[in-house]
Write a protein that holds these residues in place. Sequence first.
Motif, PDB file in Angstrom:
ATOM      1  N   LYS A  17       0.857  -1.192   0.000  1.00 10.57           N
ATOM      2  CA  LYS A  17       0.000   0.000   0.000  1.00 10.57           C
ATOM      3  C   LYS A  17       0.889   1.237   0.000  1.00 10.57           C
ATOM      4  O   LYS A  17       1.827   1.333   0.793  1.00 10.57           O
ATOM      5  N   ASP A  18       0.562   2.163  -0.887  1.00 12.60           N
ATOM      6  CA  ASP A  18       1.269   3.449  -0.944  1.00 12.60           C
ATOM      7  C   ASP A  18       2.784   3.290  -1.032  1.00 12.60           C
ATOM      8  O   ASP A  18       3.536   3.983  -0.350  1.00 12.60           O
ATOM      9  N   VAL A  66     -15.339   3.748   3.659  1.00 11.28           N
ATOM     10  CA  VAL A  66     -15.083   2.353   3.302  1.00 11.28           C
ATOM     11  C   VAL A  66     -13.631   2.179   2.880  1.00 11.28           C
ATOM     12  O   VAL A  66     -13.132   2.912   2.024  1.00 11.28           O
ATOM     13  N   GLU A  67     -12.968   1.187   3.474  1.00 12.76           N
ATOM     14  CA  GLU A  67     -11.615   0.821   3.067  1.00 12.76           C
ATOM     15  C   GLU A  67     -11.704  -0.402   2.162  1.00 12.76           C
ATOM     16  O   GLU A  67     -12.576  -1.255   2.339  1.00 12.76           O
ATOM     17  N   ILE A  68     -10.829  -0.461   1.174  1.00  8.25           N
ATOM     18  CA  ILE A  68     -10.807  -1.576   0.235  1.00  8.25           C
ATOM     19  C   ILE A  68      -9.532  -2.383   0.445  1.00  8.25           C
ATOM     20  O   ILE A  68      -8.442  -1.824   0.576  1.00  8.25           O
ATOM     21  N   TYR A  69      -9.711  -3.705   0.449  1.00  8.11           N
ATOM     22  CA  TYR A  69      -8.593  -4.645   0.522  1.00  8.11           C
ATOM     23  C   TYR A  69      -8.740  -5.618  -0.643  1.00  8.11           C
ATOM     24  O   TYR A  69      -9.659  -6.435  -0.653  1.00  8.11           O
ATOM     25  N   HIS A  79       2.497  -8.121  -5.893  1.00  3.80           N
ATOM     26  CA  HIS A  79       1.615  -6.946  -5.986  1.00  3.80           C
ATOM     27  C   HIS A  79       2.422  -5.683  -6.306  1.00  3.80           C
ATOM     28  O   HIS A  79       2.011  -4.869  -7.135  1.00  3.80           O
ATOM     29  N   LYS A  80       3.574  -5.525  -5.657  1.00  2.00           N
ATOM     30  CA  LYS A  80       4.413  -4.357  -5.914  1.00  2.00           C
ATOM     31  C   LYS A  80       4.912  -4.363  -7.358  1.00  2.00           C
ATOM     32  O   LYS A  80       4.864  -3.347  -8.059  1.00  2.00           O
ATOM     33  N   ALA A  81       5.394  -5.511  -7.822  1.00  2.40           N
ATOM     34  CA  ALA A  81       5.897  -5.613  -9.198  1.00  2.40           C
ATOM     35  C   ALA A  81       4.792  -5.299 -10.204  1.00  2.40           C
ATOM     36  O   ALA A  81       5.029  -4.602 -11.199  1.00  2.40           O
ATOM     37  N   TRP A  82       3.594  -5.789  -9.947  1.00  2.00           N
ATOM     38  CA  TRP A  82       2.463  -5.531 -10.838  1.00  2.00           C
ATOM     39  C   TRP A  82       2.102  -4.048 -10.792  1.00  2.00           C
ATOM     40  O   TRP A  82       1.858  -3.433 -11.825  1.00  2.00           O
ATOM     41  N   THR A  95      -5.212  -1.002  -0.222  1.00  2.00           N
ATOM     42  CA  THR A  95      -4.338  -2.070   0.250  1.00  2.00           C
ATOM     43  C   THR A  95      -4.499  -3.325  -0.599  1.00  2.00           C
ATOM     44  O   THR A  95      -5.612  -3.793  -0.825  1.00  2.00           O
ATOM     45  N   MET A  96      -3.364  -3.866  -1.043  1.00  2.00           N
ATOM     46  CA  MET A  96      -3.338  -5.105  -1.824  1.00  2.00           C
ATOM     47  C   MET A  96      -2.726  -6.201  -0.946  1.00  2.00           C
ATOM     48  O   MET A  96      -1.511  -6.244  -0.750  1.00  2.00           O
TER      49      MET A  96
END
Length: 187
Positions: A17-18, A66-69, A79-82, A95-96
């Motif tokens: 995330k971020d 609302v937070e998204i996961y 996830h970071k590479a993508w 957040t992934m």
Amino acid sequence: MSLINTEIKPFTAQAFKDGKFVTVSDTDVKGKWSIFFFYPADFTFVCPTELEDLADNYDTFQKLGVEIYSVSTDTHFSHKAWHDSSPAIGKIKYTMIGDPSGLVTNNFDIMRPGIGLADRGTFLVDPQGVIQFLEVTAEGIGRNAAELLRKVKAAQYVASHPGEVCPAKWEEGEKTLAPSLDLVGKI
């Protein structure tokens, strides 16, 4: 058994995330509305279109509290590479969660048996950690953030207005129903 009206199970997972790796747990979810958005895998085809649609609507979800996961059985490294390589995924601010152990995916009963991938499932969790709705679609059927927003607004309305329910296609500001004996057979 349906997971509707059940409390989410304990979990701890690594996420991206971020631009940072973070730890996320079930305790982070309590106290706010949350969407768990499961998808089969990074670097695929329908998944980035759905995740981009969520990214494009993330500010609206945030305004609703609302937070998204997003969750797949890939790692937080993947996830970071993508995120770094895909223009669509690069838009993501939510957040992934990486779930290579399958703990989160199995907690939500959305793991494909014998395959190690999540089905395409969406869960809305209320501030008490209770699942208020879920939707599961087949591999080739993408989801729609606008419809998800409508359902979130309906769930939030019902939660804050005991004794009222939202009819089909209800939109914010429209008439609701108050179920009662007098209403039976009149709709």
